[in-house]
Design an enzyme around this catalytic site. Structure first.
Site, PDB file in Angstrom:
ATOM      1  N   LYS A 123       0.869  -1.180   0.000  1.00 49.03           N
ATOM      2  CA  LYS A 123       0.000   0.000   0.000  1.00 49.03           C
ATOM      3  C   LYS A 123       0.898   1.219   0.000  1.00 49.03           C
ATOM      4  CE  LYS A 123      -4.415   1.048   0.136  1.00 49.03           C
ATOM      5  NZ  LYS A 123      -5.578   0.341  -0.443  1.00 49.03           N
ATOM      6  N   ASP A 163      -7.018   4.346  -4.553  1.00 51.96           N
ATOM      7  CA  ASP A 163      -7.699   4.175  -3.268  1.00 51.96           C
ATOM      8  C   ASP A 163      -8.328   5.539  -2.994  1.00 51.96           C
ATOM      9  OD1 ASP A 163      -7.926   2.206  -0.821  1.00 51.96           O
ATOM     10  OD2 ASP A 163      -7.430   4.115   0.103  1.00 51.96           O
TER      11      ASP A 163
HETATM   12  P1  NDP Z   1     -13.001   7.661  -2.730  1.00 51.90           P
HETATM   13  O1  NDP Z   1     -11.939   8.648  -2.494  1.00 51.90           O
HETATM   14  O2  NDP Z   1     -13.538   7.479  -4.098  1.00 51.90           O
HETATM   15  O3  NDP Z   1     -14.245   7.964  -1.760  1.00 51.90           O
HETATM   16  C1  NDP Z   1     -14.093   7.971  -0.378  1.00 51.90           C
HETATM   17  C2  NDP Z   1     -15.425   8.367   0.234  1.00 51.90           C
HETATM   18  O4  NDP Z   1     -15.337   8.214   1.651  1.00 51.90           O
HETATM   19  C3  NDP Z   1     -15.791   9.833  -0.006  1.00 51.90           C
HETATM   20  O5  NDP Z   1     -17.186   9.957  -0.019  1.00 51.90           O
HETATM   21  C4  NDP Z   1     -15.182  10.524   1.219  1.00 51.90           C
HETATM   22  O6  NDP Z   1     -15.779  11.771   1.549  1.00 51.90           O
HETATM   23  C5  NDP Z   1     -15.481   9.494   2.283  1.00 51.90           C
HETATM   24  N1  NDP Z   1     -14.487   9.628   3.352  1.00 51.90           N
HETATM   25  C6  NDP Z   1     -13.145   9.516   3.238  1.00 51.90           C
HETATM   26  N2  NDP Z   1     -12.547   9.731   4.420  1.00 51.90           N
HETATM   27  C7  NDP Z   1     -13.559  10.011   5.289  1.00 51.90           C
HETATM   28  C8  NDP Z   1     -13.610  10.306   6.654  1.00 51.90           C
HETATM   29  N3  NDP Z   1     -12.477  10.371   7.387  1.00 51.90           N
HETATM   30  N4  NDP Z   1     -14.823  10.520   7.221  1.00 51.90           N
HETATM   31  C9  NDP Z   1     -15.955  10.431   6.474  1.00 51.90           C
HETATM   32  N5  NDP Z   1     -15.973  10.144   5.174  1.00 51.90           N
HETATM   33  C10 NDP Z   1     -14.795   9.932   4.592  1.00 51.90           C
HETATM   34  O7  NDP Z   1     -12.430   6.272  -2.147  1.00 51.90           O
HETATM   35  P2  NDP Z   1     -12.922   4.796  -2.461  1.00 51.90           P
HETATM   36  O8  NDP Z   1     -14.389   4.777  -2.659  1.00 51.90           O
HETATM   37  O9  NDP Z   1     -12.025   4.246  -3.486  1.00 51.90           O
HETATM   38  O10 NDP Z   1     -12.538   4.055  -1.092  1.00 51.90           O
HETATM   39  C11 NDP Z   1     -13.444   3.970   0.010  1.00 51.90           C
HETATM   40  C12 NDP Z   1     -12.993   2.854   0.939  1.00 51.90           C
HETATM   41  O11 NDP Z   1     -12.975   1.611   0.223  1.00 51.90           O
HETATM   42  C13 NDP Z   1     -11.588   2.998   1.533  1.00 51.90           C
HETATM   43  O12 NDP Z   1     -11.575   2.411   2.823  1.00 51.90           O
HETATM   44  C14 NDP Z   1     -10.736   2.148   0.591  1.00 51.90           C
HETATM   45  O13 NDP Z   1      -9.534   1.728   1.206  1.00 51.90           O
HETATM   46  C15 NDP Z   1     -11.694   1.003   0.346  1.00 51.90           C
HETATM   47  N6  NDP Z   1     -11.426   0.206  -0.843  1.00 51.90           N
HETATM   48  C16 NDP Z   1     -11.380   0.799  -2.086  1.00 51.90           C
HETATM   49  C17 NDP Z   1     -11.166   0.028  -3.197  1.00 51.90           C
HETATM   50  C18 NDP Z   1     -11.229   0.593  -4.578  1.00 51.90           C
HETATM   51  O14 NDP Z   1     -11.179  -0.198  -5.546  1.00 51.90           O
HETATM   52  N7  NDP Z   1     -11.362   1.904  -4.748  1.00 51.90           N
HETATM   53  C19 NDP Z   1     -10.884  -1.425  -3.097  1.00 51.90           C
HETATM   54  C20 NDP Z   1     -11.055  -1.960  -1.756  1.00 51.90           C
HETATM   55  C21 NDP Z   1     -11.271  -1.156  -0.683  1.00 51.90           C
HETATM   56  P3  NDP Z   1     -14.986  13.134   1.210  1.00 51.90           P
HETATM   57  O15 NDP Z   1     -15.081  13.256  -0.281  1.00 51.90           O
HETATM   58  O16 NDP Z   1     -15.721  14.190   1.953  1.00 51.90           O
HETATM   59  O17 NDP Z   1     -13.587  12.932   1.701  1.00 51.90           O
END
Ligand code: NDP
Length: 447
Positions: A123, A163
């Site tokens: 990572k 991510d």
């Molecule tokens: P994105 O950046 O596309 O979206 C993240 C989302 O989560 C946004 O809506 C963001 O809101 C919100 N968020 C992030 N940090 C916080 C926080 N501290 N408190 C509240 N809301 C938060 O990321 P992904 O959708 O790609 O990833 C989301 C999760 O899924 C992560 O845990 C990632 O590790 C996991 N994941 C992702 C994969 C992928 O293929 N993308 C694969 C497997 C797991 P805001 O815009 O306001 O920050």
């Protein structure tokens, strides 16, 4: 005893890495039954697993639009390559630190092992905040980040992906710089654009995979998602494609959120409006309620202390898809009291340790992130296979493979849980299944 020794040493060596301790503690406790086999201690498998192969930290200096030089920290933590090249995403978020990247890299080892593909765990990321930056600033940051990272990665060495904060745009800028630096076009990153080596279904894979996993868990209990109310947190890549697939299978996803607040739409989230706000305009979730009159917006400051507003909405199934520890013990009780029967972790480690214990005790369908959200990295693995053969597959072919992989992950986890006499415990099942594959490879290959 063996587990306690490892955890104690970790606490002493890295006293401030809370998320890393949380991830290791959860995994090691669930491995207790398989660790009765003395072979793992004889080969010092746990000692070797909790210490990454290498950690690379570097300065990322870039110029903002005002001509001022900004400095961020970048890193890549290559954890374990026993079963394949290092593989795992890059996260750009101000909260990024060594503990968070280590917890994510550690979990990635076992998640990747579950996919049935040959990928090791890694990572990386930076404390850079893409929010509010211009396209040109994002490009200059990504180029500066790659100016160091390129030395450490390669299609058969280490293959990063996206991510939080790293989507198609960032992967494009990172790939463009890598190609110039090494003068080679290869599959060094996944999540690439479809015209230049990307795979169909990669964008949708994590969200779709979560819903496929939920269907497998529920199907084993003769239940399904059709007509059921579902709560989803987040509004990024994982959340959007979870919501899309939930609609497709006839479920009713009623929530979405971001770090500022949440929306509740009793009619079901309007997917095209959500995509327009988040994917096209990069706006805030609050704007959804301005366009849809029946939707309610709640600001984070109005959440009850220690809880996440999304989990107070009664639902049949919950899909935490934002970030780590977004679902507290109080949230877990609220979900269960409101009749929730299924929790599927789209995010990595979204449930606190105590929340996860409550789900396991209640014996609901609980799909831990390592298993439930493995669809993203699985399709990344399929992207690598397409790049290596220079032959792209159709949407239907990749989607069918994704569905099969999610089914196999469920079956492997469920059968392993059964083997260790705890048939509903997919935390134990998936952790032991992933661990055995990696540990046995380490033993085969010597120390
Ligand atoms: P994105 O950046 O596309 O979206 C993240 C989302 O989560 C946004 O809506 C963001 O809101 C919100 N968020 C992030 N940090 C916080 C926080 N501290 N408190 C509240 N809301 C938060 O990321 P992904 O959708 O790609 O990833 C989301 C999760 O899924 C992560 O845990 C990632 O590790 C996991 N994941 C992702 C994969 C992928 O293929 N993308 C694969 C497997 C797991 P805001 O815009 O306001 O920050």
């Amino acid at each position: 005893m063996y587990i306690a020794q490892i955890l104690e040493k970790l606490r002493k060596t890295y006293p401030h890495q809370h998320e890393f301790h949380q991830a290791v503690t959860e995994l090691l406790h669930s491995l207790a039954p398989v660790l009765k086999n003395p072979i793992y201690q004889k080969h010092a498998i746990l000692e070797r697993l909790v210490e990454p192969d290498r950690e690379i930290f570097f300065r990322v200096a870039w110029m903002d639009d005002a001509g001022k030089i900004q400095v961020n920290r970048g890193c890549r933590i290559e954890f374990n390559a026993a079963i394949g090249p290092y593989k795992g995403g890059l996260r750009f978020h101000p909260s990024v630190n060594e503990s968070i990247i280590k917890f994510l890299g550690f979990e990635q080892i076992f998640k990747n092992a579950l996919t049935t593909l040959n990928m090791g765990g890694a990572k990386g990321g930076s404390d850079f905040d893409p929010k509010g930056k211009s396209d040109a600033e994002i490009m200059r940051f990504c180029q500066a980040f790659m100016d160091e990272l390129y030395r450490h990665i390669g299609a058969l060495t280490d293959v990063p992906a996206g991510d939080i904060g790293v989507g198609a745009r960032e992967i494009g800028y990172l790939f463009g710089r890598y190609k110039k630096l090494v003068n080679r076009f290869d599959g060094v990153l996944t999540g690439k654009g479809l015209d230049w080596g990307g795979s169909l279904v990669r964008k949708e894979a994590t969200g779709y995979g979560c819903v496929y996993f939920a269907q497998e868990m529920l199907g084993a209990r003769k239940e399904d998602l059709a007509g059921k109310i579902c709560s989803v947190s987040g509004s990024g890549n994982v959340a959007i494609y979870t919501i899309e697939k939930l609609h497709e299978v006839g479920a009713i996803p009623v929530t979405a959120s971001d770090s500022k607040g949440m929306i509740y739409d009793s009619e079901g989230i309007d997917l095209s409006l959500l995509k327009e706000i988040k994917e096209v305009r990069g706006g805030r979730i609050e704007e959804y309620a301005q366009h849809k009159r029946n939707a309610q917006y709640t600001d984070v400051k109005d959440y009850k202390s220690g809880t996440n507003g999304v989990w107070s909405v009664p639902c049949f199934a919950a899909f935490p898809s934002a970030t780590q520890n977004e679902l507290s013990l109080a949230d877990a009780h609220t979900l269960l009291n409101n009749g929730c029967k299924c929790v599927v972790e789209g995010a990595n480690m979204p449930s606190s340790t105590k929340a996860a214990e409550v789900f396991l005790k209640a014996k609901i369908c609980y799909g831990p992130g390592k298993a439930a959200n493995a669809g993203g990295v699985a399709v990344s693995g399929l992207e690598m296979a397409q790049n290596a053969s220079m032959h792209p597959w159709t949407f239907e072919v990749v989607d069918r493979k994704l569905r099969t992989i999610m089914k196999e992950i469920f079956e492997n986890s469920a059968q392993t849980a059964q083997e260790f006499n705890d048939p509903t415990n997919l935390v134990l099942g998936s952790n032991i299944a992933g661990f055995r594959k990696v540990a046995n490879a380490m033993i085969d290959q010597g120390y």
